[in-house]
Design a protein around this motif. Structure first.
Motif, PDB file in Angstrom:
ATOM      1  N   UNK A  26       0.922  -1.166   0.124  1.00 43.50           N
ATOM      2  CA  UNK A  26       0.000   0.074  -0.046  1.00 43.50           C
ATOM      3  C   UNK A  26       0.883   1.279   0.080  1.00 43.50           C
ATOM      4  N   UNK A  27       1.991   1.191   0.948  1.00 42.21           N
ATOM      5  CA  UNK A  27       2.822   2.489   0.971  1.00 42.21           C
ATOM      6  C   UNK A  27       3.583   2.592  -0.387  1.00 42.21           C
ATOM      7  N   UNK A  28       4.001   1.724  -1.024  1.00 43.14           N
ATOM      8  CA  UNK A  28       4.771   1.640  -2.239  1.00 43.14           C
ATOM      9  C   UNK A  28       3.901   2.315  -3.351  1.00 43.14           C
ATOM     10  N   UNK A  29       2.682   1.767  -3.481  1.00 45.38           N
ATOM     11  CA  UNK A  29       1.553   2.100  -4.427  1.00 45.38           C
ATOM     12  C   UNK A  29       1.137   3.618  -4.167  1.00 45.38           C
ATOM     13  N   UNK A  30       1.207   4.030  -2.958  1.00 45.92           N
ATOM     14  CA  UNK A  30       0.820   5.407  -2.802  1.00 45.92           C
ATOM     15  C   UNK A  30       1.934   6.297  -3.073  1.00 45.92           C
ATOM     16  N   UNK A  31       3.079   6.029  -2.846  1.00 46.04           N
ATOM     17  CA  UNK A  31       4.325   6.811  -3.201  1.00 46.04           C
ATOM     18  C   UNK A  31       4.336   6.733  -4.765  1.00 46.04           C
ATOM     19  N   UNK A  32       4.245   5.735  -5.417  1.00 41.88           N
ATOM     20  CA  UNK A  32       4.376   5.956  -6.832  1.00 41.88           C
ATOM     21  C   UNK A  32       3.252   6.337  -7.534  1.00 41.88           C
ATOM     22  N   UNK A  33       1.918   6.428  -6.890  1.00 45.17           N
ATOM     23  CA  UNK A  33       0.910   7.164  -7.569  1.00 45.17           C
ATOM     24  C   UNK A  33       0.989   8.588  -7.239  1.00 45.17           C
ATOM     25  N   UNK A  34       1.607   9.010  -6.136  1.00 49.19           N
ATOM     26  CA  UNK A  34       1.862  10.211  -5.981  1.00 49.19           C
ATOM     27  C   UNK A  34       2.738  11.067  -6.923  1.00 49.19           C
ATOM     28  N   UNK A  35       3.509  10.331  -7.491  1.00 47.19           N
ATOM     29  CA  UNK A  35       4.532  10.597  -8.190  1.00 47.19           C
ATOM     30  C   UNK A  35       4.016  10.805  -9.918  1.00 47.19           C
ATOM     31  N   UNK A  36       2.800  10.030  -9.929  1.00 46.38           N
ATOM     32  CA  UNK A  36       1.837  10.110 -11.285  1.00 46.38           C
ATOM     33  C   UNK A  36       0.989  11.345 -11.080  1.00 46.38           C
ATOM     34  N   UNK A  37       0.835  11.794 -10.006  1.00 54.13           N
ATOM     35  CA  UNK A  37      -0.103  12.975  -9.702  1.00 54.13           C
ATOM     36  C   UNK A  37      -1.647  12.573  -9.064  1.00 54.13           C
ATOM     37  N   UNK A  38      -1.441  11.386  -8.163  1.00 51.52           N
ATOM     38  CA  UNK A  38      -2.777  11.025  -7.559  1.00 51.52           C
ATOM     39  C   UNK A  38      -2.504  11.106  -6.122  1.00 51.52           C
ATOM     40  N   UNK A  39      -3.432  11.560  -5.225  1.00 48.74           N
ATOM     41  CA  UNK A  39      -3.204  11.423  -3.651  1.00 48.74           C
ATOM     42  C   UNK A  39      -4.157  10.279  -3.274  1.00 48.74           C
ATOM     43  N   UNK A  40      -3.484   9.402  -2.747  1.00 49.89           N
ATOM     44  CA  UNK A  40      -4.066   8.060  -2.662  1.00 49.89           C
ATOM     45  C   UNK A  40      -4.332   8.058  -0.928  1.00 49.89           C
ATOM     46  N   UNK A  41      -5.720   7.928  -0.568  1.00 49.33           N
ATOM     47  CA  UNK A  41      -5.975   7.841   0.867  1.00 49.33           C
ATOM     48  C   UNK A  41      -6.012   6.356   1.325  1.00 49.33           C
ATOM     49  N   UNK A  42      -5.376   6.211   2.442  1.00 51.20           N
ATOM     50  CA  UNK A  42      -5.134   4.991   3.134  1.00 51.20           C
ATOM     51  C   UNK A  42      -5.660   5.186   4.457  1.00 51.20           C
ATOM     52  N   UNK A  43      -6.765   4.310   4.836  1.00 49.98           N
ATOM     53  CA  UNK A  43      -7.387   4.413   5.909  1.00 49.98           C
ATOM     54  C   UNK A  43      -6.795   4.526   7.394  1.00 49.98           C
ATOM     55  N   UNK A  44      -5.675   3.535   7.425  1.00 54.50           N
ATOM     56  CA  UNK A  44      -4.970   3.604   8.708  1.00 54.50           C
ATOM     57  C   UNK A  44      -3.944   4.910   8.711  1.00 54.50           C
ATOM     58  N   UNK A  45      -3.951   5.705   7.826  1.00 54.21           N
ATOM     59  CA  UNK A  45      -3.082   6.967   8.074  1.00 54.21           C
ATOM     60  C   UNK A  45      -4.120   8.057   8.384  1.00 54.21           C
ATOM     61  N   UNK A  46      -5.310   7.868   8.538  1.00 52.50           N
ATOM     62  CA  UNK A  46      -6.289   8.807   8.710  1.00 52.50           C
ATOM     63  C   UNK A  46      -6.463   8.826  10.586  1.00 52.50           C
ATOM     64  N   UNK A  47      -5.925   9.989  10.881  1.00 58.73           N
ATOM     65  CA  UNK A  47      -6.139  10.278  12.409  1.00 58.73           C
ATOM     66  C   UNK A  47      -7.621  10.518  13.018  1.00 58.73           C
ATOM     67  N   UNK A  48      -8.448  10.403  12.082  1.00 58.83           N
ATOM     68  CA  UNK A  48      -9.815  10.696  12.568  1.00 58.83           C
ATOM     69  C   UNK A  48     -10.565   9.229  12.692  1.00 58.83           C
ATOM     70  N   UNK A  49      -9.903   7.888  12.249  1.00 61.01           N
ATOM     71  CA  UNK A  49     -10.352   6.950  12.427  1.00 61.01           C
ATOM     72  C   UNK A  49     -10.265   6.396  13.847  1.00 61.01           C
TER      73      UNK A  49
END
Length: 150
Positions: A26-49
């Motif tokens: 998930x982290x690797x995909x998030x980083x790669x997609x960020x480089x492609x211009x996408x902000x990827x939400x991952x639930x366990x990174x959400x402090x409001x959960x």
């Protein structure tokens, strides 16, 4: 989907449906997609959960899925047996257009392919034929397209 400023800077936002056991993927995909211009939400990174999943968790997930430009399902052995992942995919299927959903199929070390069940229904993200990067494919197509055009 951190805020509106983030969304306007990054062209797309995505929700990642995955098993928490696949944290490194998930982290690797998030980083790669960020480089492609996408902000990827991952639930366990959400402090409001909440710390322990409950109705608030489900409500927050629904809200984020609705607000995301795309829904991505990371199909692994663990996500295919998760209690939450099929629910999230079913919810996304009800609120998103087909072209807003993509399956990221994976193979394990033994060559087992995960995500086959869903590949015919939605777009997919997979390695291109050269095997050196990820591309997206329209449902039923073998012609890779750049993720920037997703």
């Amino acid at each position: 989907m951190k805020n509106q400023q983030s969304k306007s800077y990054l062209q797309k936002t995505g929700f990642l449906c995955h098993s928490h056991k696949d944290r490194e993927l998930a982290i690797g995909l998030q980083q790669w997609l960020k480089e492609q211009g996408m902000d990827l939400y991952i639930d366990w990174q959400d402090a409001s959960m909440p710390e322990t999943p409950d109705a608030t968790t489900a409500s927050r997930i629904r809200s984020v899925i609705r607000g995301a430009d795309v829904f991505l399902f990371l199909a692994t052995k663990d996500s295919m047996t998760s209690r939450w992942c099929p629910w999230e995919l079913g919810f996304a299927d009800g609120v998103k257009r087909d072209e807003q959903i993509a399956i990221i199929a994976t193979r394990d070390a033994s060559g087992n392919y995960y995500g086959n069940e869903y590949l015919q229904l939605y777009r997919r993200i997979d390695q291109n034929s050269a095997g050196n990067s990820l591309s997206w494919y329209q449902k039923g197509s073998q012609l890779p397209q750049s993720l920037r055009s997703f």
